[in-house]
Structures are given as structure tokens and as C-alpha cells.
Design a protein around this motif. Structure first.
Motif, PDB file in Angstrom:
ATOM      1  N   ARG B 285    -117.716 -41.644-105.823  1.00 46.33           N
ATOM      2  CA  ARG B 285    -117.761 -42.865-105.025  1.00 46.33           C
ATOM      3  C   ARG B 285    -116.699 -43.870-105.510  1.00 46.33           C
ATOM      4  O   ARG B 285    -116.035 -44.503-104.705  1.00 46.33           O
ATOM      5  CB  ARG B 285    -119.164 -43.476-105.170  1.00 46.33           C
ATOM      6  N   VAL B 286    -116.532 -43.966-106.818  1.00 44.86           N
ATOM      7  CA  VAL B 286    -115.481 -44.833-107.375  1.00 44.86           C
ATOM      8  C   VAL B 286    -114.115 -44.363-106.873  1.00 44.86           C
ATOM      9  O   VAL B 286    -113.253 -45.164-106.514  1.00 44.86           O
ATOM     10  CB  VAL B 286    -115.518 -44.840-108.918  1.00 44.86           C
ATOM     11  N   ARG B 287    -113.933 -43.055-106.843  1.00 42.29           N
ATOM     12  CA  ARG B 287    -112.664 -42.507-106.372  1.00 42.29           C
ATOM     13  C   ARG B 287    -112.389 -42.916-104.922  1.00 42.29           C
ATOM     14  O   ARG B 287    -111.282 -43.307-104.574  1.00 42.29           O
ATOM     15  CB  ARG B 287    -112.693 -40.979-106.481  1.00 42.29           C
ATOM     16  N   TRP B 288    -113.413 -42.818-104.074  1.00 47.55           N
ATOM     17  CA  TRP B 288    -113.240 -43.208-102.666  1.00 47.55           C
ATOM     18  C   TRP B 288    -112.790 -44.677-102.599  1.00 47.55           C
ATOM     19  O   TRP B 288    -111.860 -45.020-101.872  1.00 47.55           O
ATOM     20  CB  TRP B 288    -114.557 -43.002-101.899  1.00 47.55           C
ATOM     21  N   TRP B 289    -113.411 -45.523-103.397  1.00 51.53           N
ATOM     22  CA  TRP B 289    -113.043 -46.949-103.388  1.00 51.53           C
ATOM     23  C   TRP B 289    -111.684 -47.192-104.032  1.00 51.53           C
ATOM     24  O   TRP B 289    -111.016 -48.174-103.710  1.00 51.53           O
ATOM     25  CB  TRP B 289    -114.125 -47.782-104.078  1.00 51.53           C
ATOM     26  N   GLN B 290    -111.300 -46.292-104.933  1.00 49.44           N
ATOM     27  CA  GLN B 290    -109.963 -46.407-105.509  1.00 49.44           C
ATOM     28  C   GLN B 290    -108.910 -46.161-104.419  1.00 49.44           C
ATOM     29  O   GLN B 290    -107.917 -46.894-104.341  1.00 49.44           O
ATOM     30  CB  GLN B 290    -109.831 -45.337-106.600  1.00 49.44           C
ATOM     31  N   VAL B 291    -109.165 -45.145-103.590  1.00 47.12           N
ATOM     32  CA  VAL B 291    -108.251 -44.898-102.468  1.00 47.12           C
ATOM     33  C   VAL B 291    -108.301 -46.088-101.492  1.00 47.12           C
ATOM     34  O   VAL B 291    -107.267 -46.610-101.068  1.00 47.12           O
ATOM     35  CB  VAL B 291    -108.600 -43.577-101.740  1.00 47.12           C
ATOM     36  N   ALA B 292    -109.524 -46.532-101.178  1.00 47.94           N
ATOM     37  CA  ALA B 292    -109.678 -47.674-100.259  1.00 47.94           C
ATOM     38  C   ALA B 292    -109.017 -48.924-100.834  1.00 47.94           C
ATOM     39  O   ALA B 292    -108.432 -49.721-100.081  1.00 47.94           O
ATOM     40  CB  ALA B 292    -111.163 -47.927 -99.983  1.00 47.94           C
ATOM     41  N   GLY B 293    -109.098 -49.102-102.157  1.00 46.73           N
ATOM     42  CA  GLY B 293    -108.504 -50.279-102.796  1.00 46.73           C
ATOM     43  C   GLY B 293    -106.985 -50.226-102.780  1.00 46.73           C
ATOM     44  O   GLY B 293    -106.312 -51.246-102.597  1.00 46.73           O
ATOM     45  N   TRP B 297    -104.681 -52.960-100.922  1.00 43.49           N
ATOM     46  CA  TRP B 297    -103.542 -53.703-101.478  1.00 43.49           C
ATOM     47  C   TRP B 297    -102.256 -53.423-100.694  1.00 43.49           C
ATOM     48  O   TRP B 297    -101.409 -54.296-100.545  1.00 43.49           O
ATOM     49  CB  TRP B 297    -103.393 -53.462-102.978  1.00 43.49           C
ATOM     50  N   GLY B 298    -102.132 -52.205-100.128  1.00 39.81           N
ATOM     51  CA  GLY B 298    -101.006 -51.937 -99.235  1.00 39.81           C
ATOM     52  C   GLY B 298    -101.016 -52.902 -98.052  1.00 39.81           C
ATOM     53  O   GLY B 298     -99.989 -53.492 -97.695  1.00 39.81           O
ATOM     54  N   VAL B 299    -102.196 -53.080 -97.459  1.00 41.07           N
ATOM     55  CA  VAL B 299    -102.333 -54.032 -96.345  1.00 41.07           C
ATOM     56  C   VAL B 299    -102.092 -55.457 -96.851  1.00 41.07           C
ATOM     57  O   VAL B 299    -101.416 -56.257 -96.200  1.00 41.07           O
ATOM     58  CB  VAL B 299    -103.728 -53.902 -95.689  1.00 41.07           C
ATOM     59  N   GLY B 300    -102.614 -55.750 -98.050  1.00 40.98           N
ATOM     60  CA  GLY B 300    -102.396 -57.080 -98.633  1.00 40.98           C
ATOM     61  C   GLY B 300    -100.913 -57.385 -98.800  1.00 40.98           C
ATOM     62  O   GLY B 300    -100.467 -58.513 -98.555  1.00 40.98           O
ATOM     63  N   ALA B 301    -100.146 -56.390 -99.194  1.00 41.08           N
ATOM     64  CA  ALA B 301     -98.705 -56.590 -99.372  1.00 41.08           C
ATOM     65  C   ALA B 301     -98.047 -56.902 -98.025  1.00 41.08           C
ATOM     66  O   ALA B 301     -97.135 -57.729 -97.947  1.00 41.08           O
ATOM     67  CB  ALA B 301     -98.082 -55.351-100.016  1.00 41.08           C
ATOM     68  N   ILE B 302     -98.521 -56.246 -96.960  1.00 44.49           N
ATOM     69  CA  ILE B 302     -97.997 -56.560 -95.619  1.00 44.49           C
ATOM     70  C   ILE B 302     -98.351 -58.003 -95.247  1.00 44.49           C
ATOM     71  O   ILE B 302     -97.514 -58.757 -94.735  1.00 44.49           O
ATOM     72  CB  ILE B 302     -98.569 -55.571 -94.562  1.00 44.49           C
ATOM     73  N   VAL B 303     -99.602 -58.392 -95.531  1.00 44.56           N
ATOM     74  CA  VAL B 303    -100.047 -59.761 -95.220  1.00 44.56           C
ATOM     75  C   VAL B 303     -99.165 -60.778 -95.946  1.00 44.56           C
ATOM     76  O   VAL B 303     -98.680 -61.749 -95.344  1.00 44.56           O
ATOM     77  CB  VAL B 303    -101.525 -59.965 -95.614  1.00 44.56           C
ATOM     78  N   GLN B 304     -98.927 -60.535 -97.240  1.00 45.74           N
ATOM     79  CA  GLN B 304     -98.125 -61.489 -98.027  1.00 45.74           C
ATOM     80  C   GLN B 304     -96.699 -61.568 -97.498  1.00 45.74           C
ATOM     81  O   GLN B 304     -96.139 -62.657 -97.354  1.00 45.74           O
ATOM     82  CB  GLN B 304     -98.115 -61.084 -99.504  1.00 45.74           C
ATOM     83  N   ALA B 305     -96.094 -60.406 -97.217  1.00 45.42           N
ATOM     84  CA  ALA B 305     -94.711 -60.421 -96.721  1.00 45.42           C
ATOM     85  C   ALA B 305     -94.634 -61.123 -95.363  1.00 45.42           C
ATOM     86  O   ALA B 305     -93.690 -61.853 -95.081  1.00 45.42           O
ATOM     87  CB  ALA B 305     -94.178 -58.996 -96.621  1.00 45.42           C
ATOM     88  N   ASN B 306     -95.662 -60.915 -94.533  1.00 49.85           N
ATOM     89  CA  ASN B 306     -95.682 -61.561 -93.210  1.00 49.85           C
ATOM     90  C   ASN B 306     -95.805 -63.073 -93.307  1.00 49.85           C
ATOM     91  O   ASN B 306     -95.337 -63.784 -92.416  1.00 49.85           O
ATOM     92  CB  ASN B 306     -96.828 -61.007 -92.360  1.00 49.85           C
ATOM     93  N   GLY B 322     -93.142 -57.259 -99.632  1.00 50.15           N
ATOM     94  CA  GLY B 322     -93.104 -56.325 -98.505  1.00 50.15           C
ATOM     95  C   GLY B 322     -92.641 -54.937 -98.921  1.00 50.15           C
ATOM     96  O   GLY B 322     -93.176 -53.916 -98.465  1.00 50.15           O
ATOM     97  N   ARG B 323     -91.677 -54.894 -99.822  1.00 49.43           N
ATOM     98  CA  ARG B 323     -91.169 -53.585-100.243  1.00 49.43           C
ATOM     99  C   ARG B 323     -92.168 -52.848-101.141  1.00 49.43           C
ATOM    100  O   ARG B 323     -91.985 -51.673-101.451  1.00 49.43           O
ATOM    101  CB  ARG B 323     -89.832 -53.764-100.956  1.00 49.43           C
ATOM    102  N   ARG B 324     -93.189 -53.550-101.584  1.00 49.95           N
ATOM    103  CA  ARG B 324     -94.180 -52.887-102.452  1.00 49.95           C
ATOM    104  C   ARG B 324     -95.202 -52.084-101.651  1.00 49.95           C
ATOM    105  O   ARG B 324     -95.997 -51.343-102.226  1.00 49.95           O
ATOM    106  CB  ARG B 324     -94.881 -53.926-103.338  1.00 49.95           C
ATOM    107  N   VAL B 325     -95.193 -52.217-100.322  1.00 48.31           N
ATOM    108  CA  VAL B 325     -96.079 -51.381 -99.506  1.00 48.31           C
ATOM    109  C   VAL B 325     -95.825 -49.906 -99.833  1.00 48.31           C
ATOM    110  O   VAL B 325     -96.760 -49.108 -99.947  1.00 48.31           O
ATOM    111  CB  VAL B 325     -95.859 -51.647 -98.000  1.00 48.31           C
TER     112      VAL B 325
END
Lengths: 120, 342
Positions: B285-293, B297-306, B322-325
Motif C-alpha cells: 500500500r505504501v508503494r502504491w502511494w509512493q507512485v501516486a505521490g 509532485w509531477g502535477v505539482g511541478a506543472i502547477v508551479q510552472a503554470n 516545469g522542467r522537473r516534470v
């Protein structure tokens, strides 16, 4: 190529070095921090200018083969279920992502991380 | 979500607003019952992140100083509901023994301060990951950090949801999907990751209080371990394993070699978590949330760049994010087993 004296890479390096050597020492910490970030971006841009474009060309071909005009369109095909993420597509996306990191942050390409809680 | 590279905890130059803000703080803190004769040393601590942070001292008539922190939304980007929720969660967390700064005042900006804000006690400690991971003075703290984080997480998850009225029962993945779609930056790898997670959702659990942004960078660390859990703006009810998985994504190791905050092992974290009363840890379950997390953060990086690209906050730091996505996409492709995709 007509814009060669100095060329794009030489300009990027000149601006980057000015940021790194002069602006970073600004006593205002926010300016200093942003200058460090900007210099790092220009280092990535320097690597980008040296990219031979081979991966981008393969990506463009694959997009065309899937009838997508852009990466975003490819993403929307996946979202709608009009395209499945098969092995070939995942391999290509891995190649594109690796090429991006070679430019933006090569250190992130490390492999062999102790990363999986199921292995402990 | 906060920016991934914390800005330096040093003062920014006075931009002319400081005097007005000091008078407003003095008047407002007096109204809410603090003995305050003047505000001293008001200075802005960070730029570019999702909120402004200001440090100051409230000085009473006898010259006694109370060091305080003001966090407020950037004028032009007000999010009053989120600020309110954070304040309510901090109150409840404090009552139940979670190490958090004490809330002195909060508001939506209509009565004072001009934008949603919260005033909390100043707590000693370092938040900048680079310093925590590299400076000699934190060597002792590094040795115990994974266990401290496990104990803190267990305390967060033990706060009764009924003590946090109005807190959303959030489906982390669905919320993240909504944020992603709203950004209008479709990326093939993120689409694949969302589908992979959707098809492998863990069984539902009894919802607990979940911090939602539990990681190095959002905690304070002193010379003898963790002193405070900060940045509660994503608090919600959900699966407690979310916090443990998110804590262990690669971005929050800041280059450190070990999976937990760059310095600790899963075993350190899970053992301390369970010993402090947390539910039994299920690594899958931790692993699933690690992928989800990682995806979050990938989405968070898009939000920040936007925020930069759409012009709400122009910043070279945000543009760089943005380049960290691609870093998150790389990690997602590594974690998602290609053989079970098709």
C-alpha cells in the motif's frame, strides 16, 4: 546558420557565467538565489543546444504514426482509451524522458535506487 | 503544495509594505487578546513559494518579546478556505500532541492583513532540506529523522476526524486528476501513471486525518530531531499510508541516498510508526502511494510552472520547476512495471 558570431551557445555561456560569477554574489539573498536558479537553467540550455535532435525526430515520427500532432494530443489519445500503452510506446516515452533529463538534470538518471518498501 | 527548492530563510528587502503590515498586525493581535504594544523586526522570509512567510516579534508593554510567524497568501492568489482548514487542523493537531506551532490568529483577509493569513508561534529549527541533509550540526538529527517522522505521522493519524470540522474526505488520486486536467498540460507518461494507479487501487480503509504534504522541507528539524510539522494546507481524511508513501518519493530525498528523507530506511520509519500507535504498515500500500505521490509532485511541478507561465507569479524559480516534470516521469516509468501495463 547565420547567427554565429557569437553563436547561441556562446551567448548562453556568457550570460550564465555573468549570473554565476557576479549576480550570485548580490547581497540580497532572493536575488542571489534566483540568479543561481537562472544560471542552472542556462547550463541546461547549453546542453539543449548540443542535442542532436535524434530522439525528437523519432518521437515526431511516432506521433505522426499515431495520428497525433503533438505530445499533448498523444496524451489525450491515451486518456480517451483510443491508444493503449504498449511496450513499444512505453519504450519510446522512456527514451524521450531520458533525453529530457540528459538536458535538464543528468544526475537524476541514476539507477539502482533502494526504493521499494516491498523489498525490505 | 510548496515549491521543491526552498528559498533561503533570510530577509528580503523592505518593499515599502512592511510598515503598514506591522501596524495592522499590532492592531489585529491586540484585538484577539495578545498583549502587544509594538511589532518588531518584521521581515519577509521567503519569496516564490506558494505563500509569503514573515517573521516578527510581538513586544508587550514590559518589553517582553513573543517571536511569531505570519503566513499569508500572495495578494492576488487568495485561497481562504484552504487557510481556514489549515488553521483548524493545526488547532486539533496541537490538542492531540502533534509537534506543531501554536496558532495565535487566522483570518480570510477581510478584517485584517488584506489576504488570507495565519499567525503562529515561531518554532526553532531548520526547514531547508539541503542544510538538514548536509550541515554538521544536524548529524544527530539525521540519525533519528526517519524514526521521528514515523512517530509524527502516527500522531497526525491519531487525531480524531471529528475534531477537524469541515475537513474534506479526499480521494487523493481523484483530486490530483482534477488538478492535472485543470492545468491543461497533457503528458503521456502522466496519463499512463494515472491509469496504472486507477487499475490497482488498494482496498478502502477507515479514513484518518492525513497531512497530505508530509515530507522533508515541510518539517522543522533542530539539533536533536524533528521539532515541528508545518504546511498543512493539503490536510484531508484518507488512507494514512498516503503520508508514508509520499514522504518516500525520490524528490523529497533531495539527493540523499536513502529512501526516507534521504537519510533513513523504510524499517526505521515503519518500526517507529507502528510503535507510536500507527496502524500496521502494509508495504504494498505504501508503494502504491509512493507512485501516486511521485505523480502528485509531477502535477505539482506543472502547477508551479503554470503560475509563472500564466502570469500570476512571474519567477525564474517557478519556470525552472516545469522542467522537473520529466524527473517525476522518469521515476514513474521506473516504478511502474512495464510488463503489466498492456
Amino acid at each position: 546558420m547565420i547567427h554565429t558570431f557569437p553563436d547561441a551557445r556562446e551567448i548562453v555561456v556568457a550570460v550564465r557565467d555573468w549570473l554565476r560569477e557576479d549576480v550570485v554574489t548580490n547581497p540580497d539573498p532572493a536575488t542571489s538565489f534566483q540568479a543561481r536558479v537562472a544560471a542552472n537553467l542556462l547550463t541546461a540550455l547549453e546542453r539543449e543546444l548540443e542535442d542532436d535532435g535524434a530522439v525528437a525526430a523519432r518521437f515526431a515520427e511516432a506521433l505522426a504514426a499515431h495520428g497525433a500532432e503533438s505530445e499533448a494530443e498523444l496524451a489525450l489519445l491515451l486518456r480517451r482509451g483510443d491508444l493503449a500503452a504498449d511496450t513499444a510506446l512505453v519504450a519510446l516515452l522512456t527514451e524521450v524522458t531520458t533525453a529530457r533529463l540528459r538536458v535538464s538534470n543528468p544526475r537524476h538518471l541514476d539507477v539502482g535506487l533502494d526504493d521499494d518498501p516491498r523489498q525490505t | 503544495m510548496s515549491a521543491p527548492r526552498p528559498t533561503p530563510a533570510t530577509a528580503l528587502p523592505d518593499d515599502g509594505r512592511t510598515g503598514d503590515l506591522a501596524s495592522e498586525l499590532c492592531a489585529r493581535l491586540g484585538e484577539v487578546g495578545l498583549d502587544v504594544a509594538q511589532i518588531d523586526g518584521l521581515r519577509r522570509l521567503s519569496g516564490g513559494a506558494s505563500r509569503e512567510t514573515w517573521s516578527f516579534a510581538a513586544v508587550d508593554r514590559h518589553g517582553r518579546r513573543t517571536p511569531l510567524i505570519l503566513r499569508r497568501d500572495p495578494p492576488g492568489e487568495p485561497r481562504p478556505e484552504i487557510m481556514h482548514r489549515e488553521a483548524v487542523a493545526l488547532h486539533a493537531a496541537e490538542r492531540h500532541g502533534v509537534p506543531v506551532p501554536r496558532v495565535r490568529d487566522h483570518g480570510d483577509g477581510t478584517e485584517a492583513i488584506g489576504t488570507p493569513y495565519i499567525v503562529v508561534d515561531h518554532v526553532g529549527g531548520e526547514s531547508i532540506a539541503r542544510r538538514i541533509l548536509r550541515d554538521d550540526r544536524y548529524a544527530r538529527s539525521r540519525a533519528r529523522l526517519a524514526a521521528d517522522l514515523g512517530r509524527a505521522a502516527a500522531l497526525v493519524h491519531a487525531v480524531p476526524p471529528s475534531d477537524v470540522p469541515g475537513i474534506p474526505a479526499a480521494d487523493g488520486l481523484a483530486l490530483n486528476w482534477d488538478r492535472y486536467v485543470e492545468q491543461d498540460v497533457p503528458r503521456p507518461v502522466l496519463e499512463i501513471a494515472f491509469r496504472w494507479l486507477e487499475e490497482r487501487r488498494p482496498d478502502p480503509v477507515t479514513p484518518r486525518l492525513v497531512h497530505g504534504d508530509f515530507r522533508l522541507g515541510n518539517v522543522l528539524v533542530g539539533d536533536d530531531g524533528l521539532t515541528s510539522v508545518l504546511d498543512w494546507e493539503l490536510v484531508h481524511l484518507g488512507d494514512p499510508m498516503e503520508d508514508l508513501g509520499y514522504l518516500c518519493i525520490r524528490a523529497w530525498r533531495f539527493g540523499g541516498p536513502r529512501p526516507v528523507a534521504g537519510v533513513g530506511t523504510f524499517d526505521d520509519l515503519f518500526t517507529a510508526y507502528e510503535a507510536a500507535g500507527g496502524t500496521a504498515v502494509d508495504p504494498a500500500r505504501v508503494r502504491w502511494w509512493q507512485v501516486a505521490g511521485t505523480l502528485a509532485w509531477g502535477v505539482g511541478a506543472i502547477v508551479q510552472a503554470n503560475r509563472h507561465l500564466r502570469g500570476s507569479t512571474r519567477s525564474v524559480e517557478l519556470a525552472a520547476i516545469g522542467r522537473r516534470v520529466a524527473e517525476q516521469e522518469h521515476d514513474l516509468l521506473r516504478m511502474i512495471d512495464g510488463s503489466d501495463l498492456a
